[in-house]
Design a protein around this motif. Sequence first.
Motif, PDB file in Angstrom:
ATOM      1  N   PHE A   1       0.830  -1.203   0.000  1.00  0.00           N
ATOM      2  CA  PHE A   1       0.000   0.000   0.000  1.00  0.00           C
ATOM      3  C   PHE A   1       0.867   1.257   0.000  1.00  0.00           C
ATOM      4  O   PHE A   1       1.419   1.633   1.037  1.00  0.00           O
ATOM      5  CB  PHE A   1      -0.892   0.032   1.243  1.00  0.00           C
ATOM      6  N   CYS A   2       0.982   1.902  -1.141  1.00  0.00           N
ATOM      7  CA  CYS A   2       1.707   3.173  -1.207  1.00  0.00           C
ATOM      8  C   CYS A   2       0.826   4.248  -0.574  1.00  0.00           C
ATOM      9  O   CYS A   2      -0.313   4.454  -1.004  1.00  0.00           O
ATOM     10  CB  CYS A   2       1.992   3.538  -2.657  1.00  0.00           C
ATOM     11  N   GLU A   3       1.369   4.924   0.417  1.00  0.00           N
ATOM     12  CA  GLU A   3       0.528   5.830   1.204  1.00  0.00           C
ATOM     13  C   GLU A   3       0.654   7.279   0.752  1.00  0.00           C
ATOM     14  O   GLU A   3       1.735   7.748   0.399  1.00  0.00           O
ATOM     15  CB  GLU A   3       0.897   5.725   2.685  1.00  0.00           C
ATOM     16  N   ILE A   4      -0.482   7.962   0.820  1.00  0.00           N
ATOM     17  CA  ILE A   4      -0.492   9.395   0.523  1.00  0.00           C
ATOM     18  C   ILE A   4      -1.049  10.128   1.736  1.00  0.00           C
ATOM     19  O   ILE A   4      -1.994   9.659   2.375  1.00  0.00           O
ATOM     20  CB  ILE A   4      -1.317   9.686  -0.759  1.00  0.00           C
ATOM     21  N   LEU A   5      -0.434  11.239   2.087  1.00  0.00           N
ATOM     22  CA  LEU A   5      -1.000  12.117   3.109  1.00  0.00           C
ATOM     23  C   LEU A   5      -0.471  13.531   2.944  1.00  0.00           C
ATOM     24  O   LEU A   5       0.507  13.751   2.212  1.00  0.00           O
ATOM     25  CB  LEU A   5      -0.749  11.607   4.533  1.00  0.00           C
ATOM     26  N   GLY A   6      -1.117  14.462   3.616  1.00  0.00           N
ATOM     27  CA  GLY A   6      -0.739  15.867   3.512  1.00  0.00           C
ATOM     28  C   GLY A   6      -1.995  16.715   3.482  1.00  0.00           C
ATOM     29  O   GLY A   6      -2.952  16.381   2.793  1.00  0.00           O
ATOM     30  N   SER A   7      -1.999  17.788   4.268  1.00  0.00           N
ATOM     31  CA  SER A   7      -3.237  18.553   4.395  1.00  0.00           C
ATOM     32  C   SER A   7      -3.129  19.966   3.820  1.00  0.00           C
ATOM     33  O   SER A   7      -4.125  20.661   3.698  1.00  0.00           O
ATOM     34  CB  SER A   7      -3.637  18.620   5.870  1.00  0.00           C
ATOM     35  N   ARG A   8      -1.925  20.389   3.464  1.00  0.00           N
ATOM     36  CA  ARG A   8      -1.792  21.775   2.972  1.00  0.00           C
ATOM     37  C   ARG A   8      -2.158  21.855   1.498  1.00  0.00           C
ATOM     38  O   ARG A   8      -1.527  21.200   0.656  1.00  0.00           O
ATOM     39  CB  ARG A   8      -0.358  22.267   3.183  1.00  0.00           C
TER      40      ARG A   8
END
Lengths: 407, 407
Positions: free
Chosen positions: B143-150
């Motif tokens: 599972f390649c993960e993505i995150l980031g809220s800006r």
Amino acid sequence: MNLITADFILTCNDNFEIIKDGALVFEKEILEIGEKQTLLEKYPNAKRIDSPKNSVLLPGLINPHVHLEFSANTTTLHYGDFISWLNSVIGLRDDLLEKCNDALILDTLQAMLQTGTTSLGAISSFGKDLQACKKTPQRVVFFCEILGSRPDSVDILFEDFKSKLRHAQELEDERFFAAVSIHSPYSTHPILAKNALDIARKENYVVSTHFMESVAEREWLDSAKGDFYNFFSNFAPNARPLSNAMEYIELFANTHVLFTHCVQAKDEELKAISNMGGHITHCPVSNRLLGVGKLELKNLPNKEIFTLATDGLSSNISLNLWDEIRAFLFTHPKESLQSLAKLALQGVTKNAAKALKLECGVLSEGKNADFLLCTLPDKVATSEDVALQLILHVKTPEQIYIAGEKI
Amino acid sequence: MNLITADFILTCNDNFEIIKDGALVFEKEILEIGEKQTLLEKYPNAKRIDSPKNSVLLPGLINPHVHLEFSANTTTLHYGDFISWLNSVIGLRDDLLEKCNDALILDTLQAMLQTGTTSLGAISSFGKDLQACKKTPQRVVFFCEILGSRPDSVDILFEDFKSKLRHAQELEDERFFAAVSIHSPYSTHPILAKNALDIARKENYVVSTHFMESVAEREWLDSAKGDFYNFFSNFAPNARPLSNAMEYIELFANTHVLFTHCVQAKDEELKAISNMGGHITHCPVSNRLLGVGKLELKNLPNKEIFTLATDGLSSNISLNLWDEIRAFLFTHPKESLQSLAKLALQGVTKNAAKALKLECGVLSEGKNADFLLCTLPDKVATSEDVALQLILHVKTPEQIYIAGEKI
């Protein structure tokens, strides 16, 4: 005179004091405990024992409730429901007891020792564990058990109990202590209990009993109904409870007593136990395997009366107290993790020692030098993390001392 | 062609069928499963593999949610409270990632394999576990993960995610599968999530996300309050939740998705997940160590969507699924023990295989021959006791097969 150092010392005293970069000076007993530098200067001639990195000293663990005579069980007893389990115990008892010999029990005690249990309360139903408990290096409080509900057997059963107790008394020394176990309110006639408790009072013996383990026991004592009604009907058609719960507790007035399980005990019963100076022994794995529910910690009138034990291999998969403590953390997922860690350690050290009247369980001057040297796999952020990380990671202590002797 | 026999075969199929005195005929896949005598007569030329006494065959275990990149942690992260833990992860991340190399991850995967985990879902935040996951004998859903809220970083983050995913895609084969992880509703901007999920839909990739792990997450998504408010205020003064809980779930419509944790999820959210064909992944040890409460099993809309996982060593002490299952039994002390045993095994076999779209997890004709041969320390009373006794006693299987090859 010896001086052992460690990165952290968990004293397990009333304030759960933790000494960073500490040292313990000991012979058979603990002479002094404090900061490493101070004690190294004060005792320059003590034989020094250095510890590896990330080391932790703590009191030897105390398992206040174990049935060693059922150590032959692994997969044969039926788990999930108390009465089904009880029936499977009755059905397989002869088979399991036949496999129970000195060698098996000594192996079991040795496995307990290697995981850090330096004292235990052995609940002996048949006396088959007597010689092994005498031979083992651990301190053993040997609870000779009495049970039986038929009035016409009271005299014979009491004579048999006294004979077992005499055998234990003859072996008493500084590591082996005779004691009394009253099996339970549903199984032991009050006359038998009273007679045995009179001896305990006279001889100042510690007393142990099972109490309110299952819903079946609750229903039976409260209203002569439930699964125990069917169970007892197989033996005697007009069976009635031998006492109610509060009457049973009152039998133990003026004794030094441990009530084991208490899963289904009511608040007023827990308070009555606490008020008479009794202790409560929690066996989370056993309770889970027998499907009896869970002791709600918030119901305990105070935390000083709390002890933790494995019960026997008849209702557990391990007599390693570290396994039991980890299971305890999972059994109470909504309680504060740090508080549970502290409570669990006190339940197998300070509180258990007090419950069994042993002079150990706390690292402080004058106590027996029963202690463990453990190492953590890595550093910890703060002293406050030590107890929890120890519980999470220790399987086998590096070194084990009983009465100042390395085992 | 091989034929392996066992005293019991746990098929882990829909009916949780158990075959006494059974046999399994296999090459790379399972050719037939049934009674020993029948299959011995039908396949006289198959290479026969006899099993020791008290043997049990079952599907290889599947751990659907592991963070391998944090395998260097043992004692350093702070447990007991989610936000404190998160802060300790942020503080120690560089240190832990520096220790994270191929050798460490291969060792970790090997330890998982030896305890019987033949397939896993690896949540990869940084791609540092890619090569090890490709090299290991297990089946890996990566599972390649993505995150980031800006919002101003969305483009860069998405390009980075696509690059990681491409690396994984290039390595795909019959044991290695690229997949998509959307970190969580509190950490991933909906635009990022949408873009990544579009790829998942197009490529038919399995998707994983964390959801409703903590009270802090619940309060933040519901009302922009609580511990996450303080946490985010440190980074951005006017931070607001990126979506509410139900909006977040709806992002995953028409994907094949696992929602991990769900401890604080509401009934309607669990139903929405179930209605979209999603699975729920329960990580009891991780939940306990991070102090986030406990998933109430009775809230699950159905048991088919239940999977069980260890999470990573950043919030666990063991990646051994047998340890996790035992902890699961203790976490739910008031549930039926036999039902939990069955649910747990299905959660790491049949259900986990379905969640990860793997052709294993059930011993039936046509499935990959991924299975374990375990032995119990003694006999069991009835077939119904096998699942529970296996869970209680197995630490390491005797033999492990993946695609019919003995490991």
